[in-house]
Design an enzyme around this catalytic site. Sequence first.
Site, PDB file in Angstrom:
ATOM      1  N   CYS A  62      13.141  95.092  51.446  1.00  0.00           N
ATOM      2  CA  CYS A  62      13.052  95.811  52.709  1.00  0.00           C
ATOM      3  C   CYS A  62      12.473  94.859  53.736  1.00  0.00           C
ATOM      4  O   CYS A  62      11.822  93.880  53.385  1.00  0.00           O
ATOM      5  CB  CYS A  62      12.151  97.040  52.566  1.00  0.00           C
ATOM      6  SG  CYS A  62      12.329  98.179  53.960  1.00  0.00           S
ATOM      7  N   CYS A 122      10.460  96.016  56.335  1.00  0.00           N
ATOM      8  CA  CYS A 122       9.344  96.604  57.100  1.00  0.00           C
ATOM      9  C   CYS A 122       8.017  95.867  56.940  1.00  0.00           C
ATOM     10  O   CYS A 122       7.224  95.827  57.875  1.00  0.00           O
ATOM     11  CB  CYS A 122       9.183  98.088  56.804  1.00  0.00           C
ATOM     12  SG  CYS A 122       8.696  98.476  55.119  1.00  0.00           S
ATOM     13  N   LYS A 163      15.838 108.701  49.495  1.00  0.00           N
ATOM     14  CA  LYS A 163      14.522 108.359  50.028  1.00  0.00           C
ATOM     15  C   LYS A 163      14.316 109.135  51.330  1.00  0.00           C
ATOM     16  O   LYS A 163      15.069 108.971  52.286  1.00  0.00           O
ATOM     17  CB  LYS A 163      14.422 106.860  50.273  1.00  0.00           C
ATOM     18  CG  LYS A 163      13.091 106.468  50.891  1.00  0.00           C
ATOM     19  CD  LYS A 163      12.892 104.965  50.928  1.00  0.00           C
ATOM     20  CE  LYS A 163      11.594 104.646  51.656  1.00  0.00           C
ATOM     21  NZ  LYS A 163      11.348 103.206  51.722  1.00  0.00           N
ATOM     22  N   LYS A 174      12.663 109.623  45.736  1.00  0.00           N
ATOM     23  CA  LYS A 174      11.354 109.345  46.317  1.00  0.00           C
ATOM     24  C   LYS A 174      11.125 110.111  47.602  1.00  0.00           C
ATOM     25  O   LYS A 174      12.016 110.110  48.437  1.00  0.00           O
ATOM     26  CB  LYS A 174      11.311 107.838  46.579  1.00  0.00           C
ATOM     27  CG  LYS A 174      10.174 107.335  47.379  1.00  0.00           C
ATOM     28  CD  LYS A 174      10.422 105.902  47.722  1.00  0.00           C
ATOM     29  CE  LYS A 174       9.253 105.464  48.585  1.00  0.00           C
ATOM     30  NZ  LYS A 174       9.436 104.182  49.152  1.00  0.00           N
ATOM     31  N   SER A 214       2.567 106.818  47.094  1.00  0.00           N
ATOM     32  CA  SER A 214       1.157 106.587  47.415  1.00  0.00           C
ATOM     33  C   SER A 214       0.393 107.854  47.800  1.00  0.00           C
ATOM     34  O   SER A 214      -0.712 108.087  47.306  1.00  0.00           O
ATOM     35  CB  SER A 214       1.055 105.556  48.540  1.00  0.00           C
ATOM     36  OG  SER A 214       1.760 105.993  49.685  1.00  0.00           O
TER      37      SER A 214
HETATM   38  C1  PBG Z   1       9.377 100.130  52.202  1.00  0.00           C
HETATM   39  C2  PBG Z   1       8.792 101.078  51.237  1.00  0.00           C
HETATM   40  C3  PBG Z   1       7.940 102.172  51.478  1.00  0.00           C
HETATM   41  C4  PBG Z   1       7.580 102.655  50.221  1.00  0.00           C
HETATM   42  C5  PBG Z   1       8.234 101.893  49.271  1.00  0.00           C
HETATM   43  N1  PBG Z   1       8.995 100.929  49.921  1.00  0.00           N
HETATM   44  C6  PBG Z   1       7.373 102.695  52.726  1.00  0.00           C
HETATM   45  C7  PBG Z   1       8.228 103.323  53.724  1.00  0.00           C
HETATM   46  O1  PBG Z   1       9.420 103.530  53.558  1.00  0.00           O
HETATM   47  O2  PBG Z   1       7.668 103.600  54.782  1.00  0.00           O
HETATM   48  C8  PBG Z   1       6.626 103.801  49.964  1.00  0.00           C
HETATM   49  C9  PBG Z   1       5.946 103.760  48.662  1.00  0.00           C
HETATM   50  C10 PBG Z   1       4.754 104.644  48.534  1.00  0.00           C
HETATM   51  O3  PBG Z   1       4.407 105.430  49.436  1.00  0.00           O
HETATM   52  O4  PBG Z   1       4.127 104.552  47.491  1.00  0.00           O
HETATM   53  N2  PBG Z   1      10.424 100.601  52.950  1.00  0.00           N
END
Ligand code: PBG
Length: 324
Positions: free
Chosen positions: A118, A120, A193, A246, A272
């Site tokens: 990713c 980000c 997601k 997720k 998380s």
């Molecule tokens: C990156 C990513 C994220 C998570 C996993 N890969 C964050 C998001 O999409 O903002 C979240 C994982 C978690 O909250 O444990 N894109």
Amino acid sequence: MERMRRLRVSPAMRSMVRENHLRVDELICPIFVIEGQNLCIPVDSMPGICQYSIDRLPEELDRIVEAGIRSVLLFGIPARKDEAGSGAYDDQGIVQQAVRFIKSQEKYRDLIVIADVCLCEYTSHGHCGLVKEGIILNDETLPLLARTAVSYAGAGADIIAPSDMMDNRVKAIREALDENGFVNIPIMAYSAKFASGFYGPFRDAAHSAPGFGDRKTYQMDPANGREALREVEEDLLEGADLIIAKPAMAYMDIIKDITTSYNVPVAAYNVSGEYSMVKAAAKNGWIDEKKIVMEILVGFKRAGAKMIITYHALDAAKWIREGE
Ligand code: PBG
């Protein structure tokens, strides 16, 4: 008379008829790797979780290997960010270095290293793709994701896990991997997601909060279930080998729908925010952490998940081995 309680009389009886089981080799442990030296920086909102510099990674990796866990999911926190997220596809990037390090050590060589792909964590604006005039660009982002995937595979990653939610990224990544000789590297796609509040603590941990707006134009609307099946179908057609759903706890129906509709191993990502809520309540003595974690995790199995990505992995592995 029908008496369901006949099969609940003893631990042995309950164990004999138990339908679902947790297995340590189905747990996937996320790890945050940060640029720098001699660092193990605790993530405040995720008690028990740290960002490790590569030289300190062995502490965590030893615990993981000793617990019997066989796979890790790597997230990188680079020293510098830019508009194009170039740290993600830099061959000397933090994830690339971490993967090379892990694969260079005899004792970790059998670990399955899954690399999250990713942008980000690497973009100055914190979005998962390139941005132009406030719009997150889709097709322009694909070559960068593909380049990142090839770079991770070149460093030795065993599985590529795109989490960006750009359309057609699985196809772009599959083609790039194949062209570069990585035909045997599987893609584990974050297909379903959702644009979720449950990622809050992760964004502290990975320094990846969007600088403006939100992720709703690329991640899914939490109200949609049927759309998740279209996302999965699309990713499978594009070449995904494994699917991630997720978040997991508020989305058990999604896990169930995917696993009843498709013959593909599905990972539940116990994200998380789900972790932090349990930790906070346990710290206050409001819940029994072990009971709650084991109940949540076996719930994912009941819903049909094969693998479980969880920050509880080390504790869960210990509890699984202790037995009931
Ligand atoms: C990156 C990513 C994220 C998570 C996993 N890969 C964050 C998001 O999409 O903002 C979240 C994982 C978690 O909250 O444990 N894109």
